[in-house]
Structures are given as C-alpha cells and as structure tokens.
Motif scaffolding. Structure first.
Motif, PDB file in Angstrom:
ATOM      1  N   LEU A  51     -15.431   4.269 -34.927  1.00 25.19           N
ATOM      2  CA  LEU A  51     -14.291   5.077 -35.344  1.00 25.19           C
ATOM      3  C   LEU A  51     -14.321   5.358 -36.844  1.00 25.19           C
ATOM      4  N   THR A  52     -14.634   4.343 -37.628  1.00 23.73           N
ATOM      5  CA  THR A  52     -14.658   4.498 -39.081  1.00 23.73           C
ATOM      6  C   THR A  52     -15.722   5.503 -39.518  1.00 23.73           C
ATOM      7  N   ASN A  53     -16.894   5.421 -38.903  1.00 24.89           N
ATOM      8  CA  ASN A  53     -17.980   6.341 -39.253  1.00 24.89           C
ATOM      9  C   ASN A  53     -17.726   7.759 -38.740  1.00 24.89           C
ATOM     10  N   SER A  54     -17.024   7.862 -37.606  1.00 24.46           N
ATOM     11  CA  SER A  54     -16.762   9.174 -37.016  1.00 24.46           C
ATOM     12  C   SER A  54     -15.636   9.916 -37.729  1.00 24.46           C
ATOM     13  N   PHE A  55     -14.696   9.163 -38.305  1.00 20.38           N
ATOM     14  CA  PHE A  55     -13.547   9.766 -38.982  1.00 20.38           C
ATOM     15  C   PHE A  55     -13.422   9.196 -40.397  1.00 20.38           C
ATOM     16  N   PRO A  56     -14.366   9.540 -41.275  1.00 17.76           N
ATOM     17  CA  PRO A  56     -14.372   8.974 -42.631  1.00 17.76           C
ATOM     18  C   PRO A  56     -13.151   9.338 -43.465  1.00 17.76           C
ATOM     19  N   ASP A  57     -12.438  10.411 -43.083  1.00 17.31           N
ATOM     20  CA  ASP A  57     -11.273  10.844 -43.860  1.00 17.31           C
ATOM     21  C   ASP A  57      -9.984  10.147 -43.436  1.00 17.31           C
ATOM     22  N   LYS A  58     -10.046   9.378 -42.363  1.00  9.39           N
ATOM     23  CA  LYS A  58      -8.844   8.697 -41.878  1.00  9.39           C
ATOM     24  C   LYS A  58      -8.673   7.346 -42.567  1.00  9.39           C
ATOM     25  N   SER A  59      -7.426   6.957 -42.763  1.00  4.17           N
ATOM     26  CA  SER A  59      -7.121   5.668 -43.375  1.00  4.17           C
ATOM     27  C   SER A  59      -7.337   4.549 -42.368  1.00  4.17           C
ATOM     28  N   MET A 206     -29.052  15.648 -34.167  1.00  4.59           N
ATOM     29  CA  MET A 206     -28.058  16.599 -34.645  1.00  4.59           C
ATOM     30  C   MET A 206     -26.914  15.816 -35.284  1.00  4.59           C
ATOM     31  N   THR A 207     -26.028  16.524 -35.967  1.00  2.87           N
ATOM     32  CA  THR A 207     -24.830  15.888 -36.506  1.00  2.87           C
ATOM     33  C   THR A 207     -23.737  15.930 -35.449  1.00  2.87           C
ATOM     34  N   PHE A 208     -23.246  14.762 -35.083  1.00  7.55           N
ATOM     35  CA  PHE A 208     -22.208  14.641 -34.064  1.00  7.55           C
ATOM     36  C   PHE A 208     -21.205  13.605 -34.554  1.00  7.55           C
ATOM     37  N   LEU A 209     -19.942  14.003 -34.664  1.00  8.19           N
ATOM     38  CA  LEU A 209     -18.901  13.126 -35.194  1.00  8.19           C
ATOM     39  C   LEU A 209     -19.297  12.559 -36.563  1.00  8.19           C
ATOM     40  N   ASN A 210     -19.742  13.453 -37.423  1.00  9.70           N
ATOM     41  CA  ASN A 210     -20.073  13.124 -38.814  1.00  9.70           C
ATOM     42  C   ASN A 210     -21.231  12.149 -38.964  1.00  9.70           C
ATOM     43  N   GLN A 211     -22.065  12.036 -37.934  1.00 14.23           N
ATOM     44  CA  GLN A 211     -23.178  11.099 -38.003  1.00 14.23           C
ATOM     45  C   GLN A 211     -24.462  11.731 -37.483  1.00 14.23           C
ATOM     46  N   ASP A 212     -25.585  11.310 -38.055  1.00 16.58           N
ATOM     47  CA  ASP A 212     -26.891  11.724 -37.564  1.00 16.58           C
ATOM     48  C   ASP A 212     -27.071  11.075 -36.197  1.00 16.58           C
ATOM     49  N   THR A 213     -27.201  11.891 -35.158  1.00 20.97           N
ATOM     50  CA  THR A 213     -27.121  11.393 -33.785  1.00 20.97           C
ATOM     51  C   THR A 213     -28.310  11.833 -32.941  1.00 20.97           C
ATOM     52  N   GLU A 274      -9.523  16.122 -30.613  1.00 23.53           N
ATOM     53  CA  GLU A 274      -8.178  16.436 -30.126  1.00 23.53           C
ATOM     54  C   GLU A 274      -7.508  15.222 -29.491  1.00 23.53           C
ATOM     55  N   GLN A 275      -8.264  14.438 -28.706  1.00 20.11           N
ATOM     56  CA  GLN A 275      -7.732  13.217 -28.074  1.00 20.11           C
ATOM     57  C   GLN A 275      -8.740  12.076 -28.297  1.00 20.11           C
ATOM     58  N   PRO A 276      -8.799  11.555 -29.511  1.00 18.91           N
ATOM     59  CA  PRO A 276      -9.844  10.583 -29.855  1.00 18.91           C
ATOM     60  C   PRO A 276      -9.817   9.284 -29.069  1.00 18.91           C
ATOM     61  N   HIS A 277      -8.660   8.848 -28.653  1.00 17.11           N
ATOM     62  CA  HIS A 277      -8.581   7.565 -27.938  1.00 17.11           C
ATOM     63  C   HIS A 277      -9.137   7.649 -26.523  1.00 17.11           C
ATOM     64  N   MET A 278      -9.428   8.864 -26.054  1.00 13.69           N
ATOM     65  CA  MET A 278      -9.903   9.043 -24.685  1.00 13.69           C
ATOM     66  C   MET A 278     -11.411   8.879 -24.525  1.00 13.69           C
ATOM     67  N   TRP A 279     -12.139   8.763 -25.640  1.00 10.23           N
ATOM     68  CA  TRP A 279     -13.596   8.647 -25.553  1.00 10.23           C
ATOM     69  C   TRP A 279     -13.999   7.172 -25.503  1.00 10.23           C
ATOM     70  N   LEU A 280     -15.198   6.895 -24.992  1.00  6.10           N
ATOM     71  CA  LEU A 280     -15.673   5.525 -24.811  1.00  6.10           C
ATOM     72  C   LEU A 280     -16.285   5.003 -26.115  1.00  6.10           C
ATOM     73  N   TRP A 281     -15.449   4.550 -27.020  1.00  7.62           N
ATOM     74  CA  TRP A 281     -15.899   4.083 -28.329  1.00  7.62           C
ATOM     75  C   TRP A 281     -16.628   2.747 -28.287  1.00  7.62           C
ATOM     76  N   SER A 282     -16.539   2.036 -27.198  1.00  7.66           N
ATOM     77  CA  SER A 282     -17.184   0.717 -27.105  1.00  7.66           C
ATOM     78  C   SER A 282     -18.685   0.808 -26.851  1.00  7.66           C
ATOM     79  N   HIS A 283     -19.172   2.035 -26.600  1.00  2.00           N
ATOM     80  CA  HIS A 283     -20.605   2.222 -26.364  1.00  2.00           C
ATOM     81  C   HIS A 283     -21.359   2.225 -27.695  1.00  2.00           C
TER      82      HIS A 283
END
Length: 291
Positions: A51-59, A206-213, A274-283
C-alpha cells in the motif's frame, strides 16, 4: 483413502457453515477481522509495504484506513467463498450482476474465443456464475493454478464448476484453447493475470501502481494467434456482499508491445484506485526486481 476422508470432512464442515444466512456469516466475519488483523497479523508487513509503495502520496493514516478496510473485506470474502458451496443460482445472480453480458453472446458468434481478463478485485470467485448469464452454447473456462494441497484443490475445483463452467489448469490451457478454436466452438476463457509472473525467462515490465512491475503476457500471445476477442471485467462493489461487473473491450495501442496485457492492467489500476481496499494486497506482487 486418506485424501477421500479429508475431502469428505472438509466438504461437510464448509457446507455446514454455508447453511448459515449471509447475515450470520457477516457477523462471523466481523468477529474474525480483529483476530486476523490484530492478533494473527496475517501478512500485515506485506500489505503495508504494498500500500505504501502503491500510494506514495497518501499519509500513514490514510494507508492504515485502506489497510483496515482491506482486512474487513478479506474476512468477508472468506465467508462469501464458504457460502459458494451452497449458494443458489438465484442468490448468486443477485450478488453479482452484469451490466452488459449480451456482449459475450454477440462477440462469440464468429467462433473466435473470448479472452476475459480479470483481477483479484472485489470477489472474483463470484464469476463462477457467468454461465447463468450467457448463451448456453458458450463454454466458459476458468484458467487456474492448482493448489499444492490436493484435498483443498479438489474441493475448490468442484465449487467453481457448480454452475456449468469448466476448470482448466494452466499447463493444459494452451491445448484446450487451440483444440476448441479449431473446432470453432464458442468459448470464453477467464484469466486472472494480475499475479507475479515466472522469473525466467525475463518477463515484460511496466509501471503499475507507481512501481516497476513484471507482468504476465503469455495469454496475449496465444490470443493474438487465435484471433481472440479481448475483454476486461471491471468489478465494482455496490454495497457489502454485492458486486457489479461491466465487460470492456481492450483496445491495444498501436506499436506498443504486449499492449493488450498493459491496457488491461491500466484499467485494473483505475478500478483499484477507485476502490483500493477491494484488491488482494496480501499477495507478494512485487517480489521480482528488473535485472
């Protein structure tokens, strides 16, 4: 014999829990959330890092809010998956609705396969209901990676095929796609392609969610050769336990290599934002680094 006994016990246990109405299952989910999040701390470091790497602008507070909402949804999804072992056709059609399922019927008339790209967003397991929405002459396949636990794998396979779709393991997918295409069968292949690809050979990036992916591109190569139609299934959560999907044609960018795969991920990225909590961030999506 041991596997058969284990499968019987697992099926009995899950189907017993699945007898409970959704109201009770969500109550169980509410109780499960603090256990998984605060006590067990299931993959919290992975989730926080992603989450931190995907949304660097969020607190940090904003990241924590998404994180907690993710774990609540994660618990909901566990119980929703249990319910799938008994859910009726009528009920699942209420839980996941399609805004334009007729697009599948129209595209399949030319005998070319449809490659439907999906993400681990919302509740992708509800996609087992797709045969109840499309023409009965269309064979719906789910391309999946078999679980190492044979008992659990067999149970999940049976559950996913309850409404008439077919499960095809990744290693057999190519043969199935070629065989059905040659036979001019009307087919739909569901592909969840937002996971980490194999390390070798060197994957596309490619760049995906602000990261080299590193991205999966194998299905695109097959689809292009077969003249397949490419669609993205955009899933939104409308309220707790209810989802809506819209099929969007994937239009490649001229001159861009593996453009179908990249365009799919760009559309998925938009849904995740749009709905960030809906993705599988534990992967562990970003385990590989570009060489």
């Amino acid at each position: 014999m041991k596997d058969k006994i284990a499968l019987y016990i697992l099926t009995l246990l899950i189907k017993t829990i699945a007898l409970f109405p959704f109201k009770i299952l969500y109550f169980i989910s509410n109780c499960l959330y603090p256990l998984i999040y605060y006590v067990v701390g299931y993959r919290r470091k992975v989730v926080r890092k992603n989450l931190t790497n995907s949304f660097p602008d969020k607190s940090l507070e904003e990241i924590k809010t998404i994180e907690k909402k993710f774990y609540r949804h994660f618990c909901d999804q566990l119980l929703e998956m249990v319910k799938l072992s008994r859910i009726s056709k009528e009920d699942i059609r209420k839980r996941l609705t399609f805004t334009n399922s007729e697009l599948i019927d129209e595209l399949s008339k030319d005998g070319k396969p449809i490659f439907l790209y999906l993400g681990h967003h919302g509740n992708w397991e509800y996609m087992i209901s797709i045969p109840t929405w499309i023409d009965k002459d269309i064979d719906a396949y789910q391309v999946y990676h078999p679980l190492s636990n044979k008992v659990m794998d067999k149970f999940i396979y049976r559950m996913r095929c309850r409404f008439g779709s077919y499960g095809v393991a990744q290693k057999q997918a190519l043969r199935t796609m070629i065989t059905t295409a040659r036979a001019k069968k009307r087919t739909l292949f569901g592909l969840i392609s937002d996971q980490r690809p194999a390390r070798y050979p060197e994957p596309e990036w490619m760049t995906f969610l602000n990261q080299d992916t590193a991205i999966i591109t194998g299905a695109e190569g097959i689809g292009v050769k077969l003249g397949a139609h490419f669609l993205y299934g955009s899933m939104k959560c409308t309220k707790r336990g209810y989802y809506e999907m819209t099929f969007i044609p994937i239009e490649p960018i001229e001159g861009e290599e593996f453009s179908y795969s990249k365009q799919y991920l760009r559309m998925l990225e938009k849904d995740i934002i749009e709905q960030p909590h809906m993705w599988l961030w534990s992967h562990k999506r970003w385990k590989w680094q570009r060489r």
